[in-house]
Design an enzyme around this catalytic site. Structure first.
Site, PDB file in Angstrom:
ATOM      1  N   ASP A 111       0.836  -1.207   0.000  1.00 28.06           N
ATOM      2  CA  ASP A 111       0.000   0.000   0.000  1.00 28.06           C
ATOM      3  C   ASP A 111       0.872   1.260   0.000  1.00 28.06           C
ATOM      4  O   ASP A 111       2.069   1.209   0.326  1.00 28.06           O
ATOM      5  CB  ASP A 111      -0.883  -0.029   1.259  1.00 28.06           C
ATOM      6  CG  ASP A 111      -2.198   0.717   1.086  1.00 28.06           C
ATOM      7  OD1 ASP A 111      -2.295   1.550   0.170  1.00 28.06           O
ATOM      8  OD2 ASP A 111      -3.120   0.469   1.887  1.00 28.06           O
ATOM      9  N   ASP A 135     -11.048   1.794  -2.632  1.00 25.49           N
ATOM     10  CA  ASP A 135     -11.569   1.487  -1.297  1.00 25.49           C
ATOM     11  C   ASP A 135     -13.096   1.518  -1.288  1.00 25.49           C
ATOM     12  O   ASP A 135     -13.731   1.113  -0.315  1.00 25.49           O
ATOM     13  CB  ASP A 135     -11.026   2.489  -0.266  1.00 25.49           C
ATOM     14  CG  ASP A 135      -9.611   2.135   0.166  1.00 25.49           C
ATOM     15  OD1 ASP A 135      -9.176   0.996  -0.085  1.00 25.49           O
ATOM     16  OD2 ASP A 135      -8.935   3.004   0.744  1.00 25.49           O
TER      17      ASP A 135
END
Ligand code: GLA
Length: 708
Positions: free
Chosen positions: A460, A528
């Site tokens: 990430d 997301d």
């Protein structure tokens, strides 16, 4: 006859270079002033027609404007007033190069044109590569300071080094297709009429960006999914980038692009070179759908590291647990995940250091003792015992101030001593351009993978660069290139040292998805935002360039954490089945019926997985009241159609969905109904999408070719 011609030729008498792909041709000519000029990019031409092609001179040629054809890389000299793809400053203050063409090299599928500056110690090589199985052409530039290291120290400052400049032919109008968005709203497809102006697409963030991407299409405004000429390009770079599209007042459209945003500069000393990343481009006469399929095929064949390996059905705990992870809770989820058919269990954020929220611990990559008293091994072993692979979330480029790492190495972060450092999500960015930081990250990740039995890393990167200084370094802007190169290098090294290891690209959702990152990752976390209605549009944009196997898509809980929308489990599954299916909900709160339905749908996905992940994708009904995507086996033997209707209108039934990719001469069996359809009817009239009544209706229809 065309097929027998070599893919790359260079005629020294004419100064004519020709690149041939299976269905397109690209040509350029070295002008008398030594600069390579664009000549043609489009459908194949025979050699006689090609030799007779007129130069693409500007209709506005006058004493105020250059009359020459557009440059393959404009060097910021002469009567050129558009955006320059190469911008350099010599030690004496002179700006720009004036080329002498000093040779070419054809090496199989690769062409290099060598250009030496007539006045200074600078050489550029314009590089091209074609491949036998794709219409995608790769281009890049290499720049070298040709002075002797023993000579006077006369550094050359590079203010811009683009990978390539591209030119569309004269069209009656120009339309630009590109992707825009933000966190939770990535990959929104935008098609706008191109203004007579310079249109800049860029990221100044040090990562590719949620807000934009270095991919575009150009057409004349009339192309559709199935028809029309389309030119499309994509840059293989995961840091800051810039593409400037220039439509001039007399109807010429060119674009130039490469790494770095405006205002950065890099120093070249004698003997040093700078290589720009690949900028790939294609032409198709068959519309946006064909352009996407050419990209998908190219990315599978030449970008993704292991395209033939099935992307596993994964379970990820993030939406279920947030930072609140511990061994018992994760094992509970892992057992349920394995029960519904997951093949990989990924432990997300919260497992390390002092990390209980986003304020501390980032950078300290050892298991958090209260949550994992025996380390991660007991969890990893249980996951493996359940028959799943074990995955781990990491964010190696970032650090919280409140961490052991930052206390030990406050100088490792990007910073400018006189400026306040902006924190985003309470974190700072480590400067991976520093060799000791790169080495620390490589060792740390290697150790994690080795000691915890990790099969998968979710890598990430949850913030952009700001105040990106490198105190004490003589050439600090290098970090904008070298950080990204280090990220790529570490990923490559990890894969080489741990065969079988897989990496998922993530940057707060889809903030760093590009051809550069996909060359060393298996898939990308798309967004997301897991709301299935929003995902239909996000996935539509993602698929313009990237194949479905690289598009991670999870089924999460209802109501959705981002939007609060309630949707049926089946609808959530059918949307996520269009990519690399994953599960991301709190399975402990799912009822027995929901778990049973999920198990059945995961099994259904595994049946169609070869089609979704390796078939041809056809966006048969683009986002609208009803959206449908068709995945076809390359040999036409099997087909899957996913149809979604978020909102029912007026109680009207849906129209049949036409499947133009099918063979009108063939017969197709719908195994669920045990009914045979004529290909001609499916192509011309379509199939009933069999949507149930009501909102959030969806269906999965399979077809099998049964004759002739
Ligand atoms: C980012 C990712 C999420 C999750 C969180 C963890 O937002 O996109 O999937 O991993 O970070 O902090």
């Amino acid at each position: 006859m065309l097929a027998t011609l070599p893919p790359v030729t260079f005629d020294s008498d004419l100064g004519l270079a020709v690149l041939r792909t299976p269905n397109s041709l690209y040509a350029l000519r070295v002008a008398p002033d030594g600069s390579p000029r664009h000549l043609y990019w489009g459908a194949p031409l025979d050699t006689v027609t090609l030799a007779a092609l007129p130069e693409a001179v500007s209709p506005a040629a006058s004493s105020f404007e250059a009359d020459a054809a557009p440059d393959e890389l404009a060097p910021q000299t002469g009567a050129r007033f558009g955006p320059a793809g190469l911008q350099v400053r010599f030690a004496d203050g002179t700006r720009g190069a004036q080329w002498r063409f000093t040779g070419h090299r054809v090496d199989g599928d690769e062409l290099r044109l060598r250009l030496d500056d007539r006045h200074g110690p600078l050489r550029a090589e314009l590089c091209y590569r074609v491949r036998a199985d794709t219409d995608v052409i790769e281009r890049w530039t290499e720049l070298t300071h040709t002075g002797s290291p023993d000579g006077p120290p006369e550094p050359i400052t590079v203010d811009r080094l683009d990978s390539a400049s591209w030119t569309a032919p004269p069209l009656s109008d120009y339309r630009l297709g590109h992707l825009v968005g933000g966190w939770n709203s990535e990959f929104q497809l935008q098609r706008d009429r191109l203004p007579v102006a310079e249109t800049v697409l860029t990221s100044r963030r040090g990562i590719t960006g949620h807000h934009a991407g270095p991919w575009l299409t150009v057409d004349d405004g009339t192309a559709t999914e199935e028809q029309g000429e389309v030119w499309s390009t994509a840059l293989a770079w995961s840091g800051s980038w810039r593409v400037t599209v220039h439509r001039d007042p007399v109807g010429r459209t060119t674009w130039t692009g490469g790494f770095g945003h405006e205002g950065l500069s890099w120093t070249l000393r004698a003997g040093q070179s700078l290589r720009a990343p690949a900028y790939a481009g294609l032409y198709t006469p068959h519309g946006f759908g064909a352009a996407s399929r050419v990209w998908h095929h190219y990315i599978r064949g030449h970008v993704l590291p292991e395209p033939e390996r099935d992307r596993p059905v994964l379970y990820n705990s993030w939406e279920a647990t947030g930072f609140d992870v511990d061994e018992a809770g994760q094992i509970r989820l892992a057992r349920l995940a394995s029960r519904v058919g997951a093949e990989l269990f990924v432990l997300d954020d919260g497992w390390f250091g002092t990390r209980r929220d986003d304020r501390s611990g980032l950078g300290d990559w050892t298991p958090r003792p209260e949550a994992f008293p025996g380390g991660l091994r007991p969890l990893a072993d249980e996951v493996h015992r359940l028959g799943m692979d074990f995955g781990l979330w990491v964010e190696p480029e970032m650090v919280n101030r409140d961490s052991e790492l930052h206390r030990a190495h406050p100088d490792w972060v990007l910073h400018s001593p006189r400026l306040d450092a902006t924190e985003l999500r309470n974190q700072l960015v480590l400067n991976f351009a520093r060799p000791e930081v790169e080495e620390w990250a490589r060792r740390t990740l290697d150790h994690l993978v080795r000691t915890h039995g990790v099969d998968w890393l979710k890598w990430d990167a949850n913030r952009a660069f700001t105040e990106a200084g490198w105190p004490g370094h003589p050439d600090p802007d290098r970090l904008w290139i070298d950080h990204t190169r280090a990220v790529h290098r570490i990923m490559d090294q990890l894969r080489a040292d741990h065969p079988g290891l897989r990496i998922e690209a993530c940057a707060g959702g889809g903030g760093r998805v590009d051809l550069g990152i996909l060359a060393r990752t298996d898939q990308a976390w798309t967004s997301d935002n897991t709301d299935p209605v929003d995902r239909i549009g996000i996935q539509h944009g993602f698929g313009q360039l990237f194949p479905a196997q690289a598009m991670a898509a999870w089924v999460t809980d209802s109501p959705n954490t981002t939007t609060g929308r309630r949707t049926p489990l089946r609808f959530r599954f059918h949307v996520a089945m269009a990519g690399a299916l994953g599960l991301g909900g709190d399975l402990t709160s799912w009822s027995e019926e929901e778990l049973a339905e999920a198990t059945e749908l995961v099994a259904r996905y595994k049946e169609i997985r070869p089609l979704v992940q390796r078939g041809h994708q056809h966006r048969v009904t683009p986002p609208g009241p009803v959206t449908a995507v068709h995945y076809a086996a390359p040999d036409d033997s099997e087909h899957a159609l996913l149809v979604w209707r978020p909102t029912t209108r007026f109680g009207h039934g849906p129209d049949p969905v036409r499947l133009p990719a099918l063979d009108p001469e063939a017969l197709y069996l719908d195994p669920e109904l045990n009914r045979v359809h004529s290909g001609a009817v499916l192509v011309r009239k379509g199939i009933d999408p069999r949507l149930p009544d009501g909102d959030y209706a969806s269906s999965l229809i399979r077809l099998r070719r049964v004759g002739p």
